[in-house]
Every structure is written in structure tokens, then in C-alpha cells.
Design a protein around this motif. Structure first.
Motif, short mmCIF file in Angstrom:
data_model
loop_
_atom_site.label_atom_id
_atom_site.label_comp_id
_atom_site.label_asym_id
_atom_site.label_seq_id
_atom_site.Cartn_x
_atom_site.Cartn_y
_atom_site.Cartn_z
N THR A 1 -3.16 -20.76 6.99
CA THR A 1 -2.78 -19.56 6.24
C THR A 1 -2.89 -18.35 7.15
N ARG A 2 -1.91 -17.46 7.07
CA ARG A 2 -1.89 -16.27 7.94
C ARG A 2 -1.61 -15.02 7.11
N THR A 3 -2.22 -13.93 7.54
CA THR A 3 -1.99 -12.62 6.94
C THR A 3 -1.44 -11.69 8.00
N TRP A 4 -0.30 -11.08 7.70
CA TRP A 4 0.35 -10.14 8.62
C TRP A 4 0.15 -8.70 8.15
N VAL A 5 -0.01 -7.80 9.11
CA VAL A 5 -0.01 -6.36 8.84
C VAL A 5 1.36 -5.83 9.24
N ILE A 6 2.05 -5.22 8.29
CA ILE A 6 3.35 -4.62 8.61
C ILE A 6 3.36 -3.17 8.14
N SER A 7 4.27 -2.40 8.71
CA SER A 7 4.53 -1.02 8.28
C SER A 7 5.93 -1.01 7.70
N PRO A 8 6.07 -1.08 6.37
CA PRO A 8 7.38 -1.32 5.74
C PRO A 8 8.46 -0.32 6.12
N ASP A 9 8.10 0.95 6.32
CA ASP A 9 9.10 1.97 6.57
C ASP A 9 8.95 2.63 7.94
N CYS B 1 0.83 -1.20 0.00
CA CYS B 1 0.00 0.00 0.00
C CYS B 1 0.87 1.25 0.00
N ASP B 2 1.56 1.50 1.12
CA ASP B 2 2.43 2.67 1.24
C ASP B 2 3.44 2.43 2.36
N ASP B 3 4.08 3.50 2.84
CA ASP B 3 5.10 3.36 3.88
C ASP B 3 4.56 2.73 5.15
N SER B 4 3.26 2.93 5.42
CA SER B 4 2.70 2.49 6.69
C SER B 4 1.92 1.19 6.62
N LEU B 5 1.70 0.66 5.42
CA LEU B 5 0.84 -0.52 5.33
C LEU B 5 1.24 -1.45 4.20
N ALA B 6 1.35 -2.71 4.54
CA ALA B 6 1.47 -3.81 3.56
C ALA B 6 0.94 -5.06 4.24
N LEU B 7 0.41 -5.98 3.46
CA LEU B 7 -0.08 -7.26 3.97
C LEU B 7 0.83 -8.37 3.43
N VAL B 8 1.35 -9.18 4.35
CA VAL B 8 2.24 -10.28 3.98
C VAL B 8 1.52 -11.60 4.25
N TYR B 9 1.60 -12.52 3.27
CA TYR B 9 0.88 -13.78 3.37
C TYR B 9 1.85 -14.95 3.54
#
Length: 863
Positions: free
Chosen positions: A488-496, A471-479
Motif C-alpha cells: 500500500t502506498r500514499t502519495w502527496v500531490i499538489s492538485p493545482d 485538503c486544498d490547492d496545494s495538498l491531497a493524499l492519493v492511496y
């Protein structure tokens, strides 16, 4: 046992040389109280099905008025213990015994198969125009019959230097999409030769031009090499991209890509390339394979592998490309050396290109996807920047599910950054049987890395990496997922944002479709990439859109949820009409501006269909949620517009809930017309729990799409079709599903057959079973182990002897030596002596599926 002629799996035509085999097969079929020979296994000229008008008629008289089964009725088909002996039809015998060539199926089937298919739609980057990509129903036989080279797991049309048997478009129409959802008049793309075959259609980043390839049939029946063309969208005028007529596309792997609004990067055949290498009359020496290093190498039965040095040279000849940077004005610059380039991917900021290639040493036991692989970053004009990896030959990837290649994999550009790469590296050596944590680590690094800057760890995973939605610096979903446990799991991360701790958003079973929360809707950026669409409401919060299939015990009810990524709360802002229609969200249409989208400015593209109404597309706008119909496609086969469709539920004897879709001919009534011959067409599936196996998948309101190889074609001949009856093979806990394969297979089939008989739509002794691939394997097993259920079978492109796939098959990852009894008991070849009902084996003579080697066909026909 009778072994019929081998047919090409994609053809509805049969050669006259097969006539005697079909006639013999039909005769045998009629002698075992089975489906009438003139119905299922032979294309015969019969009258179309007509509904009954008299309710009180006897079974025999009712059947005599069902034209497709008249011969069966005349010969005692109403008697469950009787046998059928259909009367001879001189016109059919004359047709089957006539001279060479192909015969056509009956008109009622031919009319469906040959009906022009609906066009493929493609929307412009600004969502203001739509392409209608036109097709023909089936490729001509001359297209299927072209010679091909089989090299490194790839089949190549040497004349056109493409993958063999490519589908193609026949024309391109451009429509303006108005604000009210109406389409403007069609503007045909023109200027290319009549009869041209069109491929690889794509929009320029600004939506002002189209690029595509053109090839034409030559006088000798072969297809010319592909030339790249461009068209002006406003005028529809097309022209060749290259000024020289002698520059052709190499489409064995990647083809071309837009770098910016006016420049393309193209894989061309090297201009200096000469004639193909000639095969030496005498081999240079014996073929030797040695395991002096004592490496454990387990590989599946891959087809079309390289065999010798000549094959290696031939593969290089066809697969080697030269990269060319070409402007719309015809200016061309060759960049980089010729090589076997497998992908070219420009960075979002148009400054760099990620170039992937394969190189020697090649292998004779694995396909080209496992050859040595190099990934490099170049500037867009071809200057080397850095090497990302150079992976060695990967012949020893373990066969266990979730095993992967060692080294960097899944290398891509971050779509939300100008030029940042990310990739994943295994920590278990690629072997899923090795217990280690973390199992995968995701890294990222700028293409402009300086001063020895090291890759940055983005996220650590204990399961196997399954991708990222950015999505952007603050949001991405990792599977991440793990096949053995179906987790199956989905993680919320803030890439930067390094101070934000990753957290699990969803943790569930991949088999549990009822709990599926849906997938995030993506929007297109100005750079042509796709990122998660952030939605803005009047209140604070970070919202995304989750688009889901909405599986329920009554069938799928697709939905669109407004989801708060921080709190997990959700609001359903759209849902399919579940009473009559099946609707889905196809794409986000308000995504052509960067930044956050406001909920009251939302536009989405939806599709809508019913049991009898084919798919149409609609534009829906917020806040009033008003839908505008965009398309008005005609019904593709109006003769079956009133077919009857019902999703039925029933139970297996062990309590597992089963479902199937029952199709009946238009105008048919069980109470008036009596039971029909029935075709049971299915494909088994493996599960870890009974609850998951019993969940309903699909919708009772979906339109009945009928393709050229569909079992539903037989509705036009008056058959009942039981489509997709669920056949779950369950292995709970430590038990492996296939250890009770035959038992569960038979139990599922028994339940389905009992259901259609109880409903009065199928004769007990007139039910055929059929399937494709693993469904063909199922068919042979059912005729061997459940001969009381079916009168005959159709097995298309199957595998029947699992000892020929000793390193695993389907979802079985144990080897033959680890599960010998399972391999033997599952193989219908081992029980072929029990098959006493007719079975029609259909198989492509040169099948390239790694699990269905053509040898499998003859193994079943031996007894």
C-alpha cells in the motif's frame, strides 16, 4: 451424523418444533465426553455462577458447587476418560415438549440481550449540540418475518418500499454541549406518531433543522411507507416535510440529501405509480442463456438475482424514483424523469447535482451493481448539463482480486472546490492479471467545462486506486494498493500546482500494523464536506494530524501525531493510557470554521473504556489537554461488570506468534474452582508473512461488548471463552496460503487448546469450537481433521463444499480448475465422514450471502 434443525441466524429463540432435535443432539453430546448438554447447546434453567470459597476441595466437589455444570460434575466430568450422562430435569423436558411457539433463553442471557442499547451519538455541524438516537435491543419477530421481494441482489420490503429488515431508532433526544463539556437537559423531538420507526436522521447544513423518515406499523402488522419529516432543533417540534400525505420516500437506493440550509432533494415514489405488475400464469417462453459470443464470464455465487422478465418489471416498479426538490415551507418541484436513481450528490457550491442511475438491459447472472450505469450532471433545478459516462453491463469482471469495472468509476465532487468532479479509469481493462503501467489514472474536470475542455490528468498509479483525501490547492493524499503483495502506498500531490512533482509519503505492507502511520484527521467545511485539517504552529511548516491505532506487541495504543507533511517529522501530541484504559480519537471538534486551525485552539472528541468500564466520551482541549467527560452511560450488563479478560500470547509449533482474548466469569479462580467448559470462537485470516501474522491486534483494555449473537453471552452461564484466537493461514513468497490451509488451521488450534489447558481454565475434553461464516467453515474442518481437540462444534452460516463456489471464495481468487486439490482438501464436505463429534449447524433459511448459499448446509449433513 446428526443434522439439527435449521434456525434463523439472527434469532436467540428457537421454535418448539426443534425441541426434539435439540434434545437428541444434547443426548448425543453427552455420550462423547463433551460439554454438558444442559450448558452449551440447550437453554436450561440453572443457577448463576458463584465463586468458590474453599481452596482445598476436590475436583469433584469444586465442580459440584459451580452451578452451571452441576450435572457434569455429578456424572464424572472430572475424569478425562469418563463420559457424562446428565440427569433428567423434568421442568426442562416439560418446557421443551410444550405446545407451539418460541421459547426464551434462560434469564441470565435474556437480561443481557434485552438490555436497552446505548444511544447513537450525532453532533451538529457547529459542534454545539448532540443527538441521542435511541434504539431497542432487538427487532420484533414480526419485523423479521415480513415478506420480501428478492430482486437483482437486493431484498425489498414491498409494503414500505425500502430494503427489508431495516434497523430503526425509536426516539431522538437533543442536548446542548456546553464549553465545559457538560450536557444540557434533554429536549425530545416530538410530534410524530407514537411507536414510530425512525430512519435516515441528518442535520441541515446550518444545524437548525433535522430531517428523518417515519413509518408506523399498520393494523395487518405490515409497516407503512416512509414519510419524510423535519424538526426544528430549538423547539424539537417535528412535522411532515410534504404537505400531501400521499407522497412517500423511495429508499431502495438513495433517499434524500440537504441541498442547502432550507432545501432537500428527495427520491420519492412516483405519484402516478399504480399497482405492482402481476406475475403471468404462463411464462412467455423458456429461460435461455447463451454464450454464442464465446465470452469468458466467471462470476461468484450471487444470491437473489433476477430470473425472468417479470422480475425485471418488478425491480423497475420498486426501484424507480422521481426526484423532488422540496423547501422547508412545503414548496415542491419535480425534476428529471422517473428512473432507477442510485445516488444523488449536490456539489459543494449548491449549483449542481451529480445523478447516478442504472438502466436496462439487466442481467440474470450478476446483481444490480453491475447493471448499465449512467452518471450525469444537472443543475440543482433539474436541467441537464453533461453526461459523465454511460457504462455498459459488466458481467465479465475478472474474479482476480483488484479487478474492477471498465470505464469511469469512483466519480465524486472535490470537497475543497465549488463544483469540480474527479474520477478514475483503469488502464488494464479492469483485469488485475494484465501487467501494465500505469494501471489507473485519476482525472478531474470542472462541471462548468466549456469549449470542449478535456479532463485533466491528476495522477497516474501503478497499483489499484484506493481513494483520495483532499485538503486544498496545494495538498491531497492519493492511496493505492495491491492485494497479492499486500503493498500500500500514499502519495502527496499538489492538485493545482503543476510544477510540484508527486512524491511517495508512505510505502508499506498493509499487513504490517506496527508500521501504520495513521490516517489524516478531517474537518468539516461550511459546505458540509470534509477535507484534511491543516494545523498551524508558531513556526513555519504545513502540519496535519495523523490518527492511528498504535499497534504494538503489547496491544493497540492509539495516538494523535502532529505531522510535518514536507519533512516527515512528527510530534506525538496525544496517546492513550495504556496501563488501564483504551482511548481513541473519535472526531475533530474545532472544525466548524474554514481555514487553518491553530494547535492551541484544538478540540477533539475521545472515547475511553476499560476491561470493565463501558465506553464514555470526552471533550479534550488544547493547550492544557484538559478532558471533560460528556457522557455517563450506565453499564449495559452490570451482572458481568467484573468479568475477567486477558490478552494471552502463545506460539504455534512452527514458531508463529499467536494471540487470543481469554474471558472468565466474574469471581472465578482457576486454583480454587478448577477448569471450566470452554468455548473456542474464531475466524481464520490469510497472510503473506509470518512476522505480520504474529503481530498483535486489538487491546487488552477494550471493553467487552456483548451483542445478541456474541459468544461472550456464555460467560453468564459460567463458561470460559477463548475469543478470537488468531488462526493465520500463511503463504510466503510464491506459495498460496490455502495450499497448506488444513495443516496451519490444525496447528493454530492445537496451540490454543494447549494454552488454555496449561492455564488450568479448561477441561481437555470439554472444549467446544465455533464460528460464524468462514469461522463455521473452520469449525467443520477442525472437527474433521482435529477430533482430538474438541468435543463438539457450533457452525453458524457457513459454507462447507468449495466446489459450489468454483470461481473463488474468501481471499482465494484461483478457480476450482486452477487449484482443484486446494478446493477439495479445504472442503469439510469431502471429509464429512470423519466428523464423529456433534456439530450444531445453524443457518438462515434464506441466507443472501454470496459465499454461504443455504445448500451448503445440507451438503455437510448428508453422510
Amino acid at each position: 451424523m446428526f443434522l439439527p434443525k435449521v434456525y434463523h441466524r439472527f434469532s436467540l429463540l428457537y421454535p418448539s418444533c426443534a425441541a426434539s432435535s435439540l434434545r437428541s443432539f444434547s443426548s448425543e453430546l453427552s455420550s462423547v465426553s463433551s460439554i454438558p448438554a444442559s450448558g452449551i447447546l440447550r437453554f436450561a434453567r440453572k443457577k448463576p455462577f458463584k465463586p468458590m470459597t474453599s481452596r482445598g476441595a476436590s475436583a469433584s466437589s469444586r465442580l459440584s458447587r459451580l452451578a452451571p455444570f452441576a450435572s457434569a460434575a455429578e456424572n464424572g466430568a472430572g475424569d478425562p476418560n469418563g463420559s457424562t450422562a446428565p440427569s433428567s430435569r423434568p421442568e426442562e423436558d416439560e418446557e421443551l415438549s410444550s405446545g407451539g411457539g418460541y421459547h426464551l433463553p434462560p434469564k441470565e442471557i435474556r437480561d443481557i440481550v434485552d438490555a436497552p442499547p446505548l444511544p447513537v451519538l450525532s453532533f451538529s455541524p457547529h459542534r454545539d449540540k448532540i443527538l441521542f438516537l435511541k434504539r431497542r435491543a432487538l427487532p420484533p419477530l414480526s419485523e423479521l418475518a415480513r415478506p420480501e421481494e428478492k430482486l437483482a441482489g437486493v431484498r425489498i420490503d414491498g409494503n414500505s418500499n425500502t430494503r427489508s429488515r431495516m434497523s430503526f431508532y425509536t426516539g431522538i433526544g437533543i442536548h446542548e454541549l456546553m464549553d465545559d463539556g457538560k450536557l444540557g437537559p434533554e429536549r425530545e423531538v416530538h410530534g410524530f406518531p407514537d411507536g414510530a420507526k425512525i430512519n435516515f436522521v441528518s442535520w441541515s447544513r446550518d444545524g437548525q433543522h433535522l430531517s428523518f423518515t417515519v413509518r408506523v406499523d399498520e393494523e395487518d402488522g405490515s409497516s407503512s411507507k416512509l414519510r419524510v419529516w423535519v424538526a426544528d432543533v430549538e423547539s424539537g417540534k417535528a412535522r411532515p416535510l410534504f404537505e400531501s400525505p400521499n407522497i412517500y420516500l423511495n429508499a431502495i437506493f438513495d433517499s434524500f440529501v440537504w441541498v442547502n440550509a432550507s432545501t432537500l432533494l428527495v427520491c420519492i415514489i412516483p405519484i402516478s405509480r399504480g399497482s405492482p405488475p402481476k406475475k403471468p400464469l404462463v411464462p412467455s417462453g423458456p429461460k435461455i442463456q447463451s454464450n454464442e459470443q464465446q465470452n469468458v464470464v466467471q462470476v461468484r455465487t450471487y444470491q437473489d438475482l433476477l430470473k425472468d422478465e417479470y422480475d425485471e418489471d418488478l425491480f423497475d416498479y420498486y426501484a424507480t424514483s422521481q426526484l423532488a426538490l422540496v423547501s422547508l415551507d412545503g414548496t415542491m418541484k419535480l425534476i428529471g424523469p422517473p428512473a432507477v436513481y442510485t445516488s444523488i450528490d449536490p456539489s459543494p457550491d449548491e449549483k449542481y447535482v451529480l445523478v447516478t442511475s442504472i438502466h436496462r438491459p439487466y442481467s440474470y447472472i450478476v446483481p444490480c451493481g453491475r447493471f448499465p450505469k449512467k452518471a450525469e450532471v444537472w443543475t440543482i433545478d433539474g436541467k441537464f448539463v453533461s453526461e459523465i459516462c454511460d457504462l455498459p453491463l459488466a458481467e465479465d469482471i475478472p474474479i482476480a482480486f483488484n479487478s474492477v469495472r471498465r470505464g469511469k468509476r469512483s466519480i465524486n465532487w472535490r470537497p475543497d472546490k465549488p463544483s469540480t468532479l474527479y474520477w478514475v479509469e483503469t488502464q488494464d481493462g479492469g483485469d488485475a492479471k494484465v501487467e501494465v503501467a500505469p494501471r489507473d489514472i485519476v482525472y478531474m474536470q470542472s462541471a462548468e467545462a466549456v469549449n470542449g475542455e478535456q479532463p485533466e490528468v491528476l495522477h497516474r498509479l501503478d497499483l489499484r486506486y484506493g481513494g483520495i483525501s483532499w485538503c486544498d490547492d496545494s495538498l491531497a493524499l492519493v492511496y493505492e494498493s495491491w492485494y497479492k503483495t499486500r503493498r500500500t502506498r500514499t502519495w502527496v500531490i499538489s492538485p493545482d500546482q503543476k510544477d510540484v512533482i508527486p512524491r511517495i509519503l508512505f510505502d508499506r505492507s498493509s499487513e504490517d500494523v506496527y508500521s501504520d502511520p495513521g490516517s489524516p484527521m478531517m474537518r468539516r467545511t461550511a459546505a458540509g464536506t470534509y477535507v484534511i485539517a491543516k494545523i498551524k504552529k508558531q513556526s513555519d511548516g504545513t502540519y496535519i494530524l495523523l490518527n492511528g491505532s498504535g499497534a504494538t506487541p503489547e496491544g493497540n495504543v492509539p495516538f494523535l501525531d502532529l505531522f510535518d507533511i514536507n519533512t516527515g517529522s512528527k510530534e506525538r501530541i496525544w496517546e492513550s493510557d495504556k496501563e488501564k484504559y483504551y482511548e481513541t480519537v473519535v472526531a475533530l471538534m474545532s472544525d466548524h470554521t474554514d481555514g487553518e486551525l491553530y494547535i492551541d485552539q484544538l478540540k477533539i472528541l475521545t472515547s475511553k473504556e476499560s476491561k470493565t468500564e463501558n465506553t464514555q466520551y470526552f471533550l479534550m482541549t488544547w493547550p492544557d489537554k484538559k478532558a471533560f467527560q460528556i457522557t455517563n452511560f450506565p453499564h449495559p450488563y452490570p451482572q458481568l461488570a467484573l468479568l475477567q479478560k486477558e490478552m494471552i500470547k502463545y506460539q504455534r509449533k512452527d514458531g508463529v506468534q499467536l494471540t487470543a482474548t481469554l474471558y472468565l466469569p466474574p469471581g472465578y479462580s482457576p486454583s480454587k474452582d478448577g477448569p471450566l467448559p470452554c468455548l473456542f470462537w474464531s475466524y481464520p485470516g490469510e497472510f503473506k508473512s509470518k512476522d505480520a501474522a504474529g503481530q498483535v491486534r486489538g487491546s487488552p483494555n477494550e471493553f467487552a461488548g456483548i451483542g445478541p449473537t456474541s459468544a461472550l453471552l456464555w460467560l453468564a452461564r459460567g463458561f470460559a471463552i477463548l475469543s478470537g484466537p488468531t488462526i493465520p493461514i500463511i503463504g510466503e513468497g510464491d506459495e498460496e496460503a490455502n495450499d497448506r490451509y488444513v495443516e496451519q488451521l490444525v496447528a493454530s488450534a492445537e496451540a490454543a487448546v494447549e494454552e488454555v489447558i496449561q492455564r488450568g481454565v479448561a477441561y481437555p475434553n470439554k472444549i467446544a469450537v465455533g464460528g460464524h461464516s468462514y469461522g463455521a467453515f473452520m469449525t467443520a474442518n477442525l472437527l474433521a481433521h482435529a477430533p482430538h481437540l474438541f468435543c463438539c462444534g457450533i457452525a453458524r452460516s457457513g459454507a462447507y463444499n468449495r466446489t459450489l463456489t468454483p470461481f473463488g471464495f474468501q481471499n482465494e481468487d484461483r478457480t476450482l480448475w486452477e487449484a482443484t486439490n486446494t478446493y477439495v482438501e479445504m472442503s469439510p464436505f469431502m471429509s464429512a465422514n470423519k466428523i464423529r463429534k456433534p456439530i450444531l449447524l445453524i443457518h438462515g433459511e434464506e441466507d443472501n450471502n454470496s459465499g454461504t448459499l443455504t445448500m451448503q448446509l445440507f451438503c455437510l449433513g448428508c453422510p
